[in-house]
Design an enzyme around this catalytic site. Sequence first.
Site, PDB file in Angstrom:
ATOM      1  N   GLU A  44      -6.388  -2.432  -5.386  1.00 34.87           N
ATOM      2  CA  GLU A  44      -6.100  -1.902  -4.047  1.00 34.87           C
ATOM      3  C   GLU A  44      -7.450  -1.593  -3.417  1.00 34.87           C
ATOM      4  O   GLU A  44      -8.163  -0.692  -3.858  1.00 34.87           O
ATOM      5  CB  GLU A  44      -5.217  -0.667  -4.185  1.00 34.87           C
ATOM      6  CG  GLU A  44      -4.473  -0.344  -2.908  1.00 34.87           C
ATOM      7  CD  GLU A  44      -5.147   0.759  -2.139  1.00 34.87           C
ATOM      8  OE1 GLU A  44      -5.935   0.428  -1.216  1.00 34.87           O
ATOM      9  OE2 GLU A  44      -4.914   1.929  -2.467  1.00 34.87           O
TER      10      GLU A  44
ATOM     11  N   CYS B 162      -7.486   4.507   2.585  1.00 36.57           N
ATOM     12  CA  CYS B 162      -7.473   3.034   2.616  1.00 36.57           C
ATOM     13  C   CYS B 162      -6.606   2.527   3.753  1.00 36.57           C
ATOM     14  O   CYS B 162      -6.924   1.554   4.403  1.00 36.57           O
ATOM     15  CB  CYS B 162      -6.923   2.482   1.301  1.00 36.57           C
ATOM     16  SG  CYS B 162      -7.862   3.016  -0.106  1.00 36.57           S
TER      17      CYS B 162
END
Length: 480
Positions: A250, A284
């Site tokens: 990720e 993120c």
Amino acid sequence: MPQATKSIYINGVWKASENGKQIDMLAPSNGKKIGAISRGDKADIDKAVFAARSAFEGVWGQMAAVDRGRLLSRLGVKILENIEQLASIEALDTGKPMTLARNDITATARYFEYYGGAADKIHGETIPFLNGYQVMILREPRGVAGHIIPWNYPAQMYGRTIACALAAGNTTVLKPAEEACMSIIRLTELAHEVGVPPGVINLVTGLGEEAGAALSAHNGIDFMSFTGSPEVGTLIQKAAAENHVPCVLELGGKSPQIVFDDANVDEAIRVIIAAIIQNTGQTCSAGSRVLVQRSIFEEFMDALAKRFRSIKVGSHESDLDCGPVISQVQCERVKGFLERARKNGIELIAEGSLDETAVASGFYVTPALLGPVDPASELAQDEVFGPVLAAIPFDDEDDAIAIANGTQFGLIAGVWTESGARQIRMAKRLRVGQVYLNAYGAGGGIELPFGGFKKSGHGREKGFEALKEYTVSKTVVIKH
Ligand code: ADP
């Protein structure tokens, strides 16, 4: 505060690194030293992987799923009982405002509750085959799972990776980020207190290029999960390839919020601001680009700017909209983006403000809204990881899709429109792992599968989808 100088936990025992080295920990709110952690390296990783293997082949591998689940659920309860202490540690260590830190600890507990409840619901299948045969598909743990996680949400990342891995029956070795991992040390103490057996969770603090590199390259791990930068993600994947180990990556994003001219503007503005200032933009899935239909661009920007100017920044204790960023390095990096934008003539539409608790020795940046930003420019393409929002006008759906999909990332997206048909068209065309329609959840929803396309990574964390990553199927064919 945990006894951080013995921050390595292997086979149920706290210890200092084999080499005796330490890393100082600084409070982002004022830049002062708050403690030190052990600087573990390959020698500690070797021992941690060995302990995890022994536990996998022993106590954890033999424990009934219901009992594993019960332990995880118990840890969830324990985390909630300690919420104030854990939130204070997280806020001091990362600089995030106390309210956000409390939310993070609640989410951490939820991961343990959610995956605790899931542990005995991971089912296999049967497959119709030739006459006289019975075929079973077993769903088994992968074995020893390695986890390397970042500094932006240490406690939540602990829940997301450890709870899921353990529910699926794996044992773990975790290398947290050197910038912030105090809450992880305390969480591991709590795991010990509720009775998670020795060797099931192993924690090695240290530097990325030392302990992290040793873990990702270790031939004793069976699976790797990594959250962090695309550059390090490439190294992790290369190391995993050497050992033929699967990995989930990720790696961040440049997530768009797309506002059409029929949107509920007030609601959109409230959510768009929240999604870029949460954790001071260090998320993120921060909504770091706002794409606005050209017909309403000026009027929308006026309203957005008005609300943006009310954003306040201060120390974690002042509990304002934003705290500091994590480090001096990160502070300079964000300011570098703003300085280059200024030199390139991009207009600064609005700024937030620093309150008096934002002292000079802390790592503070002023939130900034800039635009119109050329979709090809650095500010529209690269992840700033700070409270910086780039505004970009678009003409129609095709144009919005081209701009939204026109970066190397593909993590999440928000679409603001009252048209149901357009919502469906947009959701299908966006190359991202999560699409929000008239809503947005930066990092939200432990139940919701989360992960990226393109340079945002691959594989899915969170929800039941993650349990698929953390397990592997085995086909058993029986002739009867
Ligand atoms: P950021 O830029 O957000 O700090 P990084 O990708 O550098 O993101 O760091 C995320 C995690 O990866 C941290 O735990 C860090 O220690 C670790 N890390 C950094 N470099 C390496 C490396 N070469 N190998 C393995 N892990 C690393």
